[in-house]
Design a protein around this motif. Sequence first.
Motif, PDB file in Angstrom:
ATOM      1  N   LYS A  39       1.024   2.367   1.013  1.00  0.00           N
ATOM      2  CA  LYS A  39       0.497   1.385   0.072  1.00  0.00           C
ATOM      3  C   LYS A  39      -1.023   1.410  -0.026  1.00  0.00           C
ATOM      4  N   ASP A  40      -1.651   2.239   0.777  1.00  0.00           N
ATOM      5  CA  ASP A  40      -3.114   2.306   0.771  1.00  0.00           C
ATOM      6  C   ASP A  40      -3.583   3.018  -0.495  1.00  0.00           C
ATOM      7  N   SER A  41      -4.566   2.421  -1.190  1.00  0.00           N
ATOM      8  CA  SER A  41      -5.084   3.005  -2.436  1.00  0.00           C
ATOM      9  C   SER A  41      -6.417   3.724  -2.250  1.00  0.00           C
TER      10      SER A  41
ATOM     11  N   ASP B 162      -1.485   4.282   4.983  1.00  0.00           N
ATOM     12  CA  ASP B 162      -0.042   4.117   4.817  1.00  0.00           C
ATOM     13  C   ASP B 162       0.295   4.390   3.359  1.00  0.00           C
TER      14      ASP B 162
ATOM     15  N   TRP C 107      -0.467   8.555   6.146  1.00  0.00           N
ATOM     16  CA  TRP C 107       0.303   8.960   4.978  1.00  0.00           C
ATOM     17  C   TRP C 107      -0.469  10.064   4.266  1.00  0.00           C
TER      18      TRP C 107
END
Length: 220
Positions: free
Chosen positions: A134-136, A132, A119
């Motif tokens: 949702k990865d922070s 992705d 992402w």
Amino acid sequence: MTERERYLAKKYISLILGRTEKDISETSTVFNGNHESEMESSDITDVSSMTSSLSPSSALLPDTHPGVVRGPNEPRAAQPPSPPLFCAELEEIRVSPAVSRRGPLQVYEEHTQTWLKRWLVVRRPYVFVYRDAKDSVERSLINLARSQIEYSDEDPHDTPHSFRVVTQHRTYLLRSVAKEPASDLYEWLYAMNPLLAGQIRSTQSRRRHISGGRSLSVCH
């Protein structure tokens, strides 16, 4: 002069003349009440004689180490060169709060020789790479100001609908995974390098115009 003052005066003058602690201990005696007047007179004589022997012409030059003295004609010890000084240079780069583009792209990993879906978020002059949506945690960071984007649709050996981002330490090979990869690829190029995207669009328009003119001439 008190007993303490006499001792300090002798010690100070002994250090100036380069005398060792052993010499000081030999000349230092225990003073008692019976010989106080005799020692006082002898100490004053020793101090005056020592101070009179010190003159500007016979001044002793201190060495680099404390307590060590040298004569005026003796060469000074060579001092080690001073270490080089390093000064850090800091550069402030402001990241744009506006997001030019975000979405999935495939990144080619050379270790495993596989394509991995990642992402990407473009906030000039950086591209943040996540695992992705949702990865922070940023897994990688690309500085577009110090990178070069390469794209060619004429080389048959190139992967279709892909482009390269060449940095100082690595080359990223990126490929579109959208249903319409041609338009998606152009949007990514425009977000990272608008000038290059404009040149590609202009080149493609000229090609279509030339191919359209040739087809018309064949029909006639």
